[in-house]
Write an enzyme that holds these catalytic residues in place. Structure first.
Site, PDB file in Angstrom:
ATOM      1  N   ARG A   1       0.831  -1.212   0.000  1.00 49.53           N
ATOM      2  CA  ARG A   1       0.000   0.000   0.000  1.00 49.53           C
ATOM      3  C   ARG A   1       0.861   1.256   0.000  1.00 49.53           C
ATOM      4  NH1 ARG A   1      -5.221  -1.996   3.775  1.00 49.53           N
ATOM      5  NH2 ARG A   1      -6.086  -3.209   2.048  1.00 49.53           N
TER       6      ARG A   1
ATOM      7  N   HIS B   1      -6.351  -0.924  -6.839  1.00 48.77           N
ATOM      8  CA  HIS B   1      -5.698  -2.127  -6.308  1.00 48.77           C
ATOM      9  C   HIS B   1      -5.140  -1.925  -4.898  1.00 48.77           C
ATOM     10  CE1 HIS B   1      -1.443  -1.309  -8.226  1.00 48.77           C
ATOM     11  NE2 HIS B   1      -1.959  -0.226  -7.705  1.00 48.77           N
ATOM     12  N   GLU B   2      -4.796  -3.035  -4.288  1.00 52.45           N
ATOM     13  CA  GLU B   2      -4.324  -3.040  -2.885  1.00 52.45           C
ATOM     14  C   GLU B   2      -5.346  -2.422  -1.934  1.00 52.45           C
ATOM     15  OE1 GLU B   2      -1.969  -4.840  -2.253  1.00 52.45           O
ATOM     16  OE2 GLU B   2      -1.005  -4.981  -4.205  1.00 52.45           O
ATOM     17  N   GLY B   3      -6.612  -2.698  -2.180  1.00 55.55           N
ATOM     18  CA  GLY B   3      -7.665  -2.105  -1.349  1.00 55.55           C
ATOM     19  C   GLY B   3      -8.104  -0.806  -1.994  1.00 55.55           C
TER      20      GLY B   3
END
Lengths: 583, 583
Positions: free
Chosen positions: B294, B436-438
């Site tokens: 993140r 992406h990545e949350g």
């Protein structure tokens, strides 16, 4: 597949709000009825869905190419344009004597939104042709109307507008293309033009370019510009398309989106050209086409945002993922993502942008009808109001309906980022709209630098009066919104006065985009006031949706104006004064 | 060509603000000096410019393809990765005993930003490999470190993270991939994973997948997830790469941007797998990698925004167009567009986004160093502060540095919309980062639903104390900003308390994105306070630029928080309560 536009919303806006059927009492529209209007809307929906939407992605993947001799375009485009011409809508709002259907502009605009939503790139060809033909119908000599306009309205010729040059984009005063009288009444034009949408292709028998150029001895600046018809091929007095004129395609631009519309660099060399109207009035004439094109750009931005919203909504109702934040029992079944507040935020915000934008675009088109068919006083008012609204009609949807496309990607998550889903293309296509036909920055300067100050502020006064009247018509349950709208009107008037208090344009225009943003959000709040009023007392999910969206716009969106107004009120001139070496 | 990042700004942030050279007094960094740090920064700039930047566009135009057997990638990618491996930076911040350089994270992060700015798609391969290796160094058995991690750090193997499945994107509790003990200590994994960046290619001898799966009998939800190493090929005890494991590429996704990074749908069938750590702790381990990723995503978003800003700035200084609004003499020469206030608005806003974002990303990396090398109390504090900041470090640049890319297109006008200029690709590439990545929506829930309430609000208290201290250190001329920052801190604390006052997560989280926006802008205001303080009393255009940007952020950007705070304070729960049938 979700619908590409909402027929129910169009019905609401056209009939329940704008009452377009009432226009049929006017002589110009006497042949029409609600039924003929609806029939054209239905045929538009059908042709758009059958002939325009299916090749929207292919138009993107297999964009036009130029092999040095010819431009190659996928065959579906020509087929779609033929189907469009068959509807008669190329002359939808034009005079019957010019071969037109004499539809109200507001109806023709709604019809055309179907094609823009289905395939913005293919729809750009008729958009430009119609605006070109409209200009010539107003300003060109009858012989040129017969030779060039009639074939355009029949779908045999197409039209462009050729303004920009490599050194003259936003600044048309720097146009250097020159025109020389040929002695026979025609001229010869030489110069280079760029960013010409539809600038070359073989979709029509020939292309009618409208070219801004400077006759030798003309003054510097925009006052020295004249407007010329420069056809790609010479066209005989008998209407026959003859040999090539001196117009060459120097190359195509390769765009981020909107790929199906060729975008050309054109080279004019001693091209045979015909003056439109009088010398030196070129930009004034062109503004008719530009203003129409600006409303068309706003409408296209709305249409793309709208179709993106409908795709996102359909996806959010189907896609199961996660659980409500209360009760995260992993054994419970996942819910459709439309249940999650942040997804709702994106959908509801988008709904306010695209339905609010559509309302504005149709309202603007209705003003064109008033301008053309109202009594003298009403016509003059409509013209003034349209003039002040045009930069907002162009720029607001270009910014906020583009954000709806951004939200549509986000609602789809990773899927939305892939080319397997259509929403990323809608975003890329729509990203052109803040740039062409005058960047959004130019629209801000037009609004604050010209439209709200012209004629001693008459345009602004009229706009504000109109918005106040709308607030005054609001039913009791909308009194809170009416107050917010009225307060916004006051603030807009005050800040405009303050910005121009010392008459220094550098200071007044230092934050012109913030002004455009604030005025735009206020105008859309007005559009939501209008819609909420039209929906008042009507039960059902559709009207509940209008009430919900109005509530969202007034409570979650209109507060954005606070920061813009405060900046403007502060008199901050940082952006005018700064030393750009520090950037 | 403009520079892809600003070495001067990195020097300012690393040395003049964060004083990274002071870290060399700590035992872990004792072998280093300012000179070695600068040498790694310089080599990063050089390799990024020579080996990464030149194929950035080709990576986009000729994206990876899968012919059913093999993935084809343009050869420049492998060459660039080899050059990167040669720098030693794959193990830049890792222990010397693992083959690492033991650089501070803050320096390694700055080095890597050069590669992300030059070519985000190629840099994604080492980003994932490094995060994968870091996770395994912390949690894997020594034999697995030797077999898988060492070759990754040598550049021979690469790594992925395999979390998502078609029905389990944001909701990892729905992961269904299953793992069965094989009896010999290994497991067999079966299931489908998707959105796997770097999921297949032939850029390395093999690929080390880290796979979340569920062992039979494990509880439902995230507590039943375990983490496995699943190599694409079996790797012998001798380190030799053997036959294929049961991992098949089912297909590649075709993205809007970020095209050079393969994005795979993977099918695992009885794949040989090795448990990492203990069963049932998979998500806890994976969070180490996810948190690192993140921050890496935030850094990538900053890098793309930064390079876009530098391109736009260079263009705006060169492109001549128009005249100042006062004195529109058409005979006067046109001015560079950097003179126009609205262009300056876009450039200055972008400067505050990208330089503010870079400051935040480096600050976060510096916290990792504190966490690893500070005394116990400082380390615990750093870990807590990093935890609360991580959703902001990921989401804020994903939103606002993306806006810088949008501005870069707009500054370029029509040129920016063409693929002949790089800025449209930067936009498309960066558009992945809010997903992406949350997603950014998930980050809002993480911040408001977890990070600011965990441990009785200790994280929020620490964040606010840290920001207040920064305000307290401000010199007198920044007192106005210090007041604004302090007032924002108070408001953040109050609103957090109010939102959670009745403990109902549905109500508290109804506007979580507005909370993330408000907290994010406040944190970046803090970053500008820090930079303005570090620049105080220093003369020259560079420091004037920092002062100018701080002024802009506090006067033009921070006021955006008013609308977000007011919405949160109003307790509005429209988004939680609405009937979604009305959308």
């Amino acid at each position: 597949m979700p619908s590409i536009l909402s027929p129910r919303d169009l019905e609401f806006l056209l009939h329940e709000w704008l009452d377009v059927a009432a226009l049929t009492t006017r002589p110009r529209f006497a042949e029409h009825s609600r039924e003929t209007f609806d029939a054209f809307l239905e045929v538009s929906a059908r042709i758009a869905e059958r002939e325009f939407a299916p090749h929207n992605r292919r138009n993107d993947l297999e964009e036009p190419t130029f092999d040095g001799e010819r431009v190659h375009i996928i065959p579906e485009v020509a087929a779609a344009l033929a189907a469009f011409a068959d509807t008669g809508l190329l002359a939808g709002s034009m005079d019957a004597e010019a071969g037109g259907l004499q539809l109200p502009h507001v109806v023709a605009r709604a019809c055309f939104a179907w094609f823009q939503a289905a395939n913005i790139a293919t729809s750009a060809y008729p958009l430009l042709t119609m605006a070109n033909a409209n200009l010539l119908l107003t300003h060109a000599a009858p012989e040129h109307v017969a030779r060039f306009v009639t074939p355009m309205l029949e779908g045999r010729f197409s039209g462009t507008m050729c303004l920009s040059e490599p050194q003259a984009g936003s600044s048309l005063s720097d146009v250097t293309t020159r025109a020389t009288p040929a002695g026979d009444g025609s001229y010869r034009v030489t110069g280079g033009k760029m960013w010409i949408s539809g600038g070359d292709h073989e979709l029509s028998e020939t292309i009618v370019h409208l070219v801004l150029a400077r006759v030798a001895g003309a003054p510097a600046g925009v006052k020295g510009l004249s407007l010329f018809i420069v056809p790609k091929h010479l066209v005989g007095d008998d209407g026959r398309v003859g040999e090539r004129n001196g117009v060459e395609l120097a190359g195509l631009n390769h765009k981020m989106g909107f790929r199906g519309t060729t975008n050309a660099v054109l080279s004019f060399t001693d091209s045979t050209a015909y003056l439109v109207g009088e010398e030196g009035r070129g930009l004034a004439y062109m503004f008719q086409m530009m203003n129409e094109a600006r409303i068309g750009v706003g409408a296209g931005a709305v249409a793309l945002g709208y179709t993106g919203y409908l795709h996102a909504l359909a996806y959010a109702r189907e896609r199961l993922q996660g659980r409500p934040v209360s009760g995260k029992d992993p054994a419970a079944p996942p819910v459709p993502i439309v249940r999650h507040p942040d997804v709702r935020r994106m959908l509801l915000a988008s709904k306010t942008y695209v339905e609010g934008g559509l309302a504005l675009v149709l309202y603007a088109a209705r003003l064109v009808d008033e301008q053309e068919t109202g009594d003298a006083a009403a016509a003059a008012e409509a013209a003034l109001l349209l003039d002040v609204l045009t930069p907002i009609v162009k720029a607001w949807p270009s910014q906020w309906c583009l954000l709806a496309n951004d939200h549509a990607i986000q609602v789809h998550g990773g899927y939305g980022y892939t080319r397997e889903y259509p929403v990323e293309q809608f975003y890329r296509d729509n990203r052109l709209n803040p740039i062409h036909e005058g960047t959004d920055g130019i629209q801000g300067l037009d609004l604050l630098g010209r439209k709200v100050v012209m004629r001693d502020g008459a345009g602004l006064k009229l706009l504000v009066r109109t918005m106040r009247e709308a607030a005054g018509r609001a039913p009791a349950e909308l009194a809170g919104y009416a107050e917010l709208l009225t307060a916004g009107c006051e603030r807009l008037v005050e800040v405009t006065g303050k910005l121009w208090s010392d008459g220094d344009p550098e200071r007044a225009l230092a934050n012109s985009t913030a002004y455009l943003n604030a005025a735009g959000h206020l105008v859309i709040a007005w559009m939501w006031m209008e819609q909420a009023t039209a929906a008042a007392d009507r039960p059902g999910a559709f009207y509940d949706g209008k009430r919900l969206a109005a509530r969202y716009f007034f409570t979650h969106e209109l507060p954005r104006t606070t920061a813009w107004f405060e900046l403007l009120e502060s008199g901050d001139t940082l952006l005018a004064d700064l030393d750009d070496e520090c950037l």
